[in-house]
Design a protein around this motif. Structure first.
Motif, PDB file in Angstrom:
ATOM      1  N   PRO A  51       0.829  -1.203   0.000  1.00 41.06           N
ATOM      2  CA  PRO A  51       0.000   0.000   0.000  1.00 41.06           C
ATOM      3  C   PRO A  51       0.861   1.249   0.000  1.00 41.06           C
ATOM      4  CG  PRO A  51       0.026  -0.993   2.171  1.00 41.06           C
ATOM      5  CD  PRO A  51       0.789  -1.927   1.269  1.00 41.06           C
ATOM      6  N   LEU A  52       0.441   2.247  -0.737  1.00 45.73           N
ATOM      7  CA  LEU A  52       1.182   3.489  -0.830  1.00 45.73           C
ATOM      8  C   LEU A  52       0.516   4.548   0.030  1.00 45.73           C
ATOM      9  CD1 LEU A  52       1.853   3.523  -4.671  1.00 45.73           C
ATOM     10  CD2 LEU A  52       3.370   2.762  -2.863  1.00 45.73           C
ATOM     11  N   SER A  53       1.313   5.482   0.537  1.00 44.71           N
ATOM     12  CA  SER A  53       0.765   6.543   1.378  1.00 44.71           C
ATOM     13  C   SER A  53      -0.024   7.527   0.530  1.00 44.71           C
ATOM     14  CB  SER A  53       1.914   7.266   2.090  1.00 44.71           C
ATOM     15  OG  SER A  53       2.813   7.809   1.140  1.00 44.71           O
ATOM     16  N   LEU A  54      -0.902   8.251   1.197  1.00 44.54           N
ATOM     17  CA  LEU A  54      -1.777   9.190   0.495  1.00 44.54           C
ATOM     18  C   LEU A  54      -1.115  10.551   0.413  1.00 44.54           C
ATOM     19  CD1 LEU A  54      -5.135   8.262   2.203  1.00 44.54           C
ATOM     20  CD2 LEU A  54      -4.180   7.371   0.097  1.00 44.54           C
ATOM     21  N   PRO A  55      -1.422  11.327  -0.650  1.00 48.94           N
ATOM     22  CA  PRO A  55      -0.860  12.674  -0.762  1.00 48.94           C
ATOM     23  C   PRO A  55      -1.387  13.573   0.340  1.00 48.94           C
ATOM     24  CG  PRO A  55      -2.559  12.324  -2.415  1.00 48.94           C
ATOM     25  CD  PRO A  55      -2.322  11.012  -1.754  1.00 48.94           C
ATOM     26  N   ALA A  56      -0.555  14.421   0.820  1.00 53.44           N
ATOM     27  CA  ALA A  56      -0.945  15.308   1.917  1.00 53.44           C
ATOM     28  C   ALA A  56      -1.881  16.392   1.423  1.00 53.44           C
ATOM     29  CB  ALA A  56       0.296  15.938   2.542  1.00 53.44           C
ATOM     30  N   GLU A  57      -2.885  16.679   2.252  1.00 54.66           N
ATOM     31  CA  GLU A  57      -3.797  17.766   1.943  1.00 54.66           C
ATOM     32  C   GLU A  57      -3.153  19.069   2.404  1.00 54.66           C
ATOM     33  OE1 GLU A  57      -6.690  15.624   0.112  1.00 54.66           O
ATOM     34  OE2 GLU A  57      -7.024  17.713   0.677  1.00 54.66           O
ATOM     35  N   GLY A  58      -3.356  20.115   1.682  1.00 49.17           N
ATOM     36  CA  GLY A  58      -2.798  21.394   2.087  1.00 49.17           C
ATOM     37  C   GLY A  58      -2.636  22.314   0.907  1.00 49.17           C
ATOM     38  N   SER A  59      -1.841  23.357   1.111  1.00 51.77           N
ATOM     39  CA  SER A  59      -1.687  24.373   0.071  1.00 51.77           C
ATOM     40  C   SER A  59      -0.846  23.869  -1.078  1.00 51.77           C
ATOM     41  CB  SER A  59      -1.042  25.624   0.680  1.00 51.77           C
ATOM     42  OG  SER A  59       0.203  25.292   1.261  1.00 51.77           O
ATOM     43  N   GLY A  60       0.151  23.032  -0.789  1.00 54.34           N
ATOM     44  CA  GLY A  60       1.004  22.540  -1.858  1.00 54.34           C
ATOM     45  C   GLY A  60       0.425  21.305  -2.506  1.00 54.34           C
ATOM     46  N   LEU A 112      -5.648  -0.401  -7.029  1.00 55.27           N
ATOM     47  CA  LEU A 112      -6.990   0.055  -6.661  1.00 55.27           C
ATOM     48  C   LEU A 112      -6.982   1.528  -6.274  1.00 55.27           C
ATOM     49  CD1 LEU A 112      -8.051  -3.022  -4.478  1.00 55.27           C
ATOM     50  CD2 LEU A 112      -8.892  -2.478  -6.774  1.00 55.27           C
ATOM     51  N   GLU A 113      -5.983   1.921  -5.497  1.00 58.86           N
ATOM     52  CA  GLU A 113      -5.891   3.315  -5.067  1.00 58.86           C
ATOM     53  C   GLU A 113      -5.632   4.244  -6.248  1.00 58.86           C
ATOM     54  OE1 GLU A 113      -2.951   3.483  -2.023  1.00 58.86           O
ATOM     55  OE2 GLU A 113      -4.211   2.508  -0.514  1.00 58.86           O
ATOM     56  N   LEU A 114      -4.875   3.764  -7.225  1.00 58.85           N
ATOM     57  CA  LEU A 114      -4.610   4.568  -8.418  1.00 58.85           C
ATOM     58  C   LEU A 114      -5.904   4.849  -9.181  1.00 58.85           C
ATOM     59  CD1 LEU A 114      -2.702   5.864 -10.484  1.00 58.85           C
ATOM     60  CD2 LEU A 114      -2.353   3.595 -11.480  1.00 58.85           C
ATOM     61  N   LEU A 115      -6.731   3.824  -9.371  1.00 55.37           N
ATOM     62  CA  LEU A 115      -8.008   4.011 -10.058  1.00 55.37           C
ATOM     63  C   LEU A 115      -8.927   4.934  -9.264  1.00 55.37           C
ATOM     64  CD1 LEU A 115      -8.708   0.390 -11.349  1.00 55.37           C
ATOM     65  CD2 LEU A 115      -8.190   2.386 -12.738  1.00 55.37           C
ATOM     66  N   MET A 116      -8.961   4.763  -7.932  1.00 56.95           N
ATOM     67  CA  MET A 116      -9.804   5.628  -7.094  1.00 56.95           C
ATOM     68  C   MET A 116      -9.318   7.075  -7.131  1.00 56.95           C
ATOM     69  SD  MET A 116     -10.807   3.515  -3.667  1.00 56.95           S
ATOM     70  CE  MET A 116     -11.592   1.903  -3.740  1.00 56.95           C
ATOM     71  N   GLU A 117      -8.005   7.265  -7.165  1.00 56.15           N
ATOM     72  CA  GLU A 117      -7.471   8.624  -7.204  1.00 56.15           C
ATOM     73  C   GLU A 117      -7.917   9.331  -8.482  1.00 56.15           C
ATOM     74  OE1 GLU A 117      -3.221  11.063  -7.294  1.00 56.15           O
ATOM     75  OE2 GLU A 117      -3.229   8.887  -7.030  1.00 56.15           O
ATOM     76  N   TYR A 118      -7.806   8.647  -9.616  1.00 55.86           N
ATOM     77  CA  TYR A 118      -8.218   9.270 -10.874  1.00 55.86           C
ATOM     78  C   TYR A 118      -9.729   9.490 -10.883  1.00 55.86           C
ATOM     79  CZ  TYR A 118      -8.873  10.124 -15.847  1.00 55.86           C
ATOM     80  OH  TYR A 118      -9.235  10.677 -17.050  1.00 55.86           O
ATOM     81  N   THR A 178     -18.327   0.731  -2.606  1.00 54.41           N
ATOM     82  CA  THR A 178     -16.976   1.265  -2.755  1.00 54.41           C
ATOM     83  C   THR A 178     -16.831   2.531  -1.920  1.00 54.41           C
ATOM     84  OG1 THR A 178     -16.923   0.425  -5.018  1.00 54.41           O
ATOM     85  CG2 THR A 178     -15.242   2.021  -4.407  1.00 54.41           C
ATOM     86  N   ASN A 179     -15.817   2.554  -1.088  1.00 55.39           N
ATOM     87  CA  ASN A 179     -15.569   3.711  -0.227  1.00 55.39           C
ATOM     88  C   ASN A 179     -14.508   4.597  -0.888  1.00 55.39           C
ATOM     89  OD1 ASN A 179     -15.319   5.549   1.811  1.00 55.39           O
ATOM     90  ND2 ASN A 179     -14.436   4.136   3.308  1.00 55.39           N
ATOM     91  N   PHE A 180     -14.950   5.560  -1.660  1.00 50.15           N
ATOM     92  CA  PHE A 180     -14.024   6.410  -2.405  1.00 50.15           C
ATOM     93  C   PHE A 180     -13.263   7.364  -1.488  1.00 50.15           C
ATOM     94  CE2 PHE A 180     -17.506   5.326  -5.265  1.00 50.15           C
ATOM     95  CZ  PHE A 180     -16.817   4.813  -6.343  1.00 50.15           C
ATOM     96  N   SER A 181     -13.800   7.639  -0.310  1.00 47.20           N
ATOM     97  CA  SER A 181     -13.160   8.605   0.584  1.00 47.20           C
ATOM     98  C   SER A 181     -11.876   8.060   1.203  1.00 47.20           C
ATOM     99  CB  SER A 181     -14.126   9.027   1.690  1.00 47.20           C
ATOM    100  OG  SER A 181     -14.511   7.911   2.475  1.00 47.20           O
ATOM    101  N   THR A 182     -11.589   6.770   1.014  1.00 49.82           N
ATOM    102  CA  THR A 182     -10.343   6.217   1.558  1.00 49.82           C
ATOM    103  C   THR A 182      -9.123   6.779   0.839  1.00 49.82           C
ATOM    104  OG1 THR A 182     -10.525   4.309   0.068  1.00 49.82           O
ATOM    105  CG2 THR A 182     -11.436   4.071   2.282  1.00 49.82           C
ATOM    106  N   VAL A 183      -9.315   7.263  -0.378  1.00 50.02           N
ATOM    107  CA  VAL A 183      -8.213   7.854  -1.136  1.00 50.02           C
ATOM    108  C   VAL A 183      -8.488   9.351  -1.271  1.00 50.02           C
ATOM    109  CG1 VAL A 183      -6.942   7.862  -3.313  1.00 50.02           C
ATOM    110  CG2 VAL A 183      -7.823   5.713  -2.401  1.00 50.02           C
ATOM    111  N   GLN A 184      -7.828  10.142  -0.445  1.00 53.54           N
ATOM    112  CA  GLN A 184      -7.996  11.586  -0.477  1.00 53.54           C
ATOM    113  C   GLN A 184      -7.155  12.182  -1.602  1.00 53.54           C
ATOM    114  OE1 GLN A 184     -10.112  13.293   1.520  1.00 53.54           O
ATOM    115  NE2 GLN A 184     -10.754  11.363   2.438  1.00 53.54           N
ATOM    116  N   VAL A 185      -7.732  13.111  -2.341  1.00 52.92           N
ATOM    117  CA  VAL A 185      -7.002  13.761  -3.425  1.00 52.92           C
ATOM    118  C   VAL A 185      -7.085  15.269  -3.272  1.00 52.92           C
ATOM    119  CG1 VAL A 185      -7.415  11.860  -5.035  1.00 52.92           C
ATOM    120  CG2 VAL A 185      -9.013  13.773  -4.969  1.00 52.92           C
TER     121      VAL A 185
END
Length: 686
Positions: free
Chosen positions: A23-32, A184-190, A503-510
């Motif tokens: 499993p890969l870590s999720l991108p950080a939410e924020g200004s950048g 799976l996370e890649l597809l959910m992210e897109y 499907t829980n799409f909120s598990t992958v924050q973008v």
């Protein structure tokens, strides 16, 4: 459905495979926004799965080419009045149709290749049916997004080249997901990123101009649309297909692998069910309601099969009731596969579903019915009731009385239970039906060329058939001249009903790739505003003469008549987007106030925009009409809730049809003018 004038042939990359469940870590939410850290597989990796996808891709291209040739020949045949030309075109059409038939048969054989997706374990298990991913052609967003940014947002589109490249890289990676959690996370992210794309660049009155090409998963027939809903639905379909592949590759010789397979197939059913309930007017048959209904039932049946395998592994004793329970679990598996077979036999599905799939489902239905009768025979013949265990006798009798669909003719079941000879004869009748069912499963298996190549399936059928024959031989006696009675039908039952896991799409924050354009509440495709106005303010004795409220962006809530702001041209309802050339679309209230107070004697330069009230009213009316009726919006509100954004409904493939129908109203972005009552920041005058 909007169709482009032409469809260029283009190589569609295959999806490789990676067996590392990392499993890969999720991108950080924020200004950048540093871009996606999830990558696709190497499309040129020479794995069995990638080779299979390469062949699928090649056939898809050839089918596309032949269909275009056929369309052109049919148009010429209808248009010409020359008999010689008609004969030549008719001959060409017959040749093209023959080629199409051969290509479709070749593609069906590839789609039926289940062994590639199975586990490498040496355990003998019945193979599962996975689903191949939908292929798609590459999409170039550069020109259409740059034009929209320049035209709609009034900004220099060249400044967003990095964001456009990031979006295209994400879509390219999405075409080749790995067969694990990272894929799976890649597809959910897109999929989640498409929400922002819809809000930013897809206004109600027109499309962006990008064409989305996708091929049918089973037939390879191409479809093309410009609506983002088609893209979104296809990605969701691939999410479900990837779950089926992950479920099929699990080692089901242990309970851990079985539990993983159950989870994967239940999530696949959830993805297909969500697609069926929330998207309509599908342009390709694989995403039509009958097809998705069939896929949901197939996934549920495979979950039920896994449940039976778990019960078989965990049942260590040979008690009478335990064997009856196994028989009823097997009967349940047979019933659900029979339901899948009936769904596949429906008019629209009969010629669409691969013959090997239908054959496999029929084989499983017969096989597990045979297994059910075998365990019934084992319960009757291998376990003798003890006279001392009265409580156990009562429990066993109660279970046996509820074991059959209908009470069989002859002696009462309670009497049969206590008579060893009657139990032997009834057990023999069950074994006879088991052997007949085994032979029918083997006959159906032999009729399908694809299944005949599957050695593991042949091994399972042969072993269980031999087991039933050996048991029958043990019970058969030379002096047994009575004709074997017909065994009653076993009542199917299970202790674990399959669940359709949403499907829980909120598990992958973008994070919105184009967040530099500004907050979606104002800077979206649905908003209409005037050009950016530059206001030069100089502080007078009474201050700047304006009232600010809210943040991101800060709203000019009021202008003092005759004050500095009013004389400079600032109006109530303007949004401040820059102060002295410094972008402040995302700035908080206090930050903008600090910038205004820090202005020099020469004054301050404000860049402001004014929203048109027409679209704001339209927005509010659409929200009111669609409130509480849009399931897709409810999901997107969870996705975008942290940022205070509402969602875009993508319930229909064709926007035009939806607007004309009037039955469902598209939910738009959040209101453009910030509601004063909802803003906690106090109004402040400067």
């Amino acid at each position: 459905m909007e169709e482009p004038a032409t469809r260029e042939l283009e190589m569609s990359l295959s999806d490789g495979t990676s067996d590392d469940d990392m499993p890969l870590s999720l991108p950080a939410e924020g200004s950048g926004h540093s871009g996606s850290i999830r990558k696709g597989c190497d499309p040129f990796a020479q794995t069995q799965r990638s080779k299979l996808q390469h062949r699928r891709s090649r056939i898809n291209q050839q089918i596309n080419k032949e269909m275009r040739m056929r369309a052109g020949a049919e148009n010429l045949f209808r248009a010409t009045t020359n008999n010689k030309v008609k004969e030549t075109v008719a001959l060409e059409l017959s040749f093209v149709n023959s080629n199409l038939q051969l290509l479709k048969e070749e593609l069906e054989e590839l789609n039926s290749n289940m062994e590639v997706y199975q586990t490498d374990s040496e355990a003998v298990n019945v193979p599962m049916i996975p689903l191949g991913l939908k292929e798609t052609k590459e999409v170039d967003f550069t020109v259409c997004i740059q034009d929209f940014i320049c035209e709609h947002y009034g900004e220099d589109s060249s400044l967003y080249a990095k964001e456009i490249k990031e979006l295209m890289d994400l879509r390219q990676a999405m075409r080749t997901p790995s067969r694990n959690q990272a894929g799976l996370e890649l597809l959910m992210e897109y999929y989640n990123q498409l929400y922002y794309l819809d809000q930013r660049f897809f206004p109600l009155h027109r499309t962006l101009g990008a064409h989305f090409h996708w091929y049918d998963s089973l037939t390879g027939v191409p479809s093309c649309q410009r609506t983002l809903a088609f893209e979104k639905g296809s990605v969701l379909f691939n999410l479900g297909a990837l779950f089926t592949q992950i479920g099929a590759r699990q080692d089901r010789s242990a309970t851990v692998g079985i539990d993983r397979a159950v989870d994967a197939f239940q999530r696949a059913a959830g993805a297909f069910n969500y697609l069926k309930e929330n998207f309509s007017n599908a342009p390709s048959l694989d995403m039509s309601c009958p097809s998705l209904c069939m896929l949901v039932r197939l996934m549920v049946a495979q979950v039920q099969e896994c449940v039976f395998e778990r019960v078989t592994l965990t049942t260590e004793d040979t008690h009478f009731t335990s064997q009856l329970h196994l028989a009823q679990e097997a009967a349940r598996v047979s019933d659900v596969y029979l339901l899948v077979l009936q769904t596949m036999a429906q008019p629209l599905m009969k010629d669409y579903v691969p013959f090997s799939w239908a054959s496999m489902v029929q084989v499983k239905s017969e096989h597990f019915r045979a297994v059910s009768h075998y365990y019934a025979a084992v319960a009757l013949c291998d376990h003798t009731l003890s006279a001392e265990e009265e409580e156990g006798d009562e429990e066993a009798e109660k279970a046996f009385l509820q074991f059959y669909v209908n009470v069989p003719a002859g002696p009462p079941l309670s009497q049969v239970l206590r008579d060893p000879e009657k139990r032997r004869k009834l057990g023999k009748a069950h074994l006879r039906r088991a052997v007949i069912r085994h032979e029918e499963a083997m006959r159906v298996h032999s009729l399908c060329k694809i299944l005949r190549k599957m050695d593991i399936l042949q091994d399972v059928l042969s072993l269980t058939h031999k087991r039933s024959l050996d048991k029958y031989s043990q019970l058969d006696r030379e002096d047994d001249f009575d004709e074997t009675a017909e065994a009653p039908e076993i009542q199917s039952q299970t202790n674990q009903k399959p669940e359709i896991t949403p499907t829980n799409f909120s598990t992958v924050q973008v994070t919105d790739i184009f967040q530099r354009l500004g907050p979606l509440s104002v800077f979206c495709a649905r908003a209409r505003w005037g050009p950016v106005r530059v206001i030069c303010l100089q502080k007078g004795e009474g201050g700047l003469g304006l009232t600010l409220r809210g943040d991101s962006p800060v709203l000019v809530a009021g202008v003092v008549p005759g004050g500095c702001a009013a004389e400079a041209g600032l109006r109530e309802g303007d949004y401040i987007v820059a102060v002295d050339g410094e972008d402040c679309k995302w700035a908080k209230h206090g930050e903008v106030v600090h910038m205004l107070k820090s202005c020099s004697e020469r004054g301050v330069e404000l860049s402001v925009v004014t929203l048109h009230s027409h679209d704001t009213q339209l927005e509010r009316r659409a929200i009111a009409l669609s409130h509480g009726s849009d399931k897709e919006n409810a999901r997107q509100r969870v996705l975008g809730g942290a940022k205070g954004q509402s969602s875009a409904s993508l319930l229909n493939w064709n926007r035009k049809k939806k607007r004309e129908g009037g039955g469902t109203t598209k939910r738009l972005g959040s209101t453009f003018s910030l509601s004063f009552g909802s803003i906690r920041d106090p109004e402040a005058m400067y």
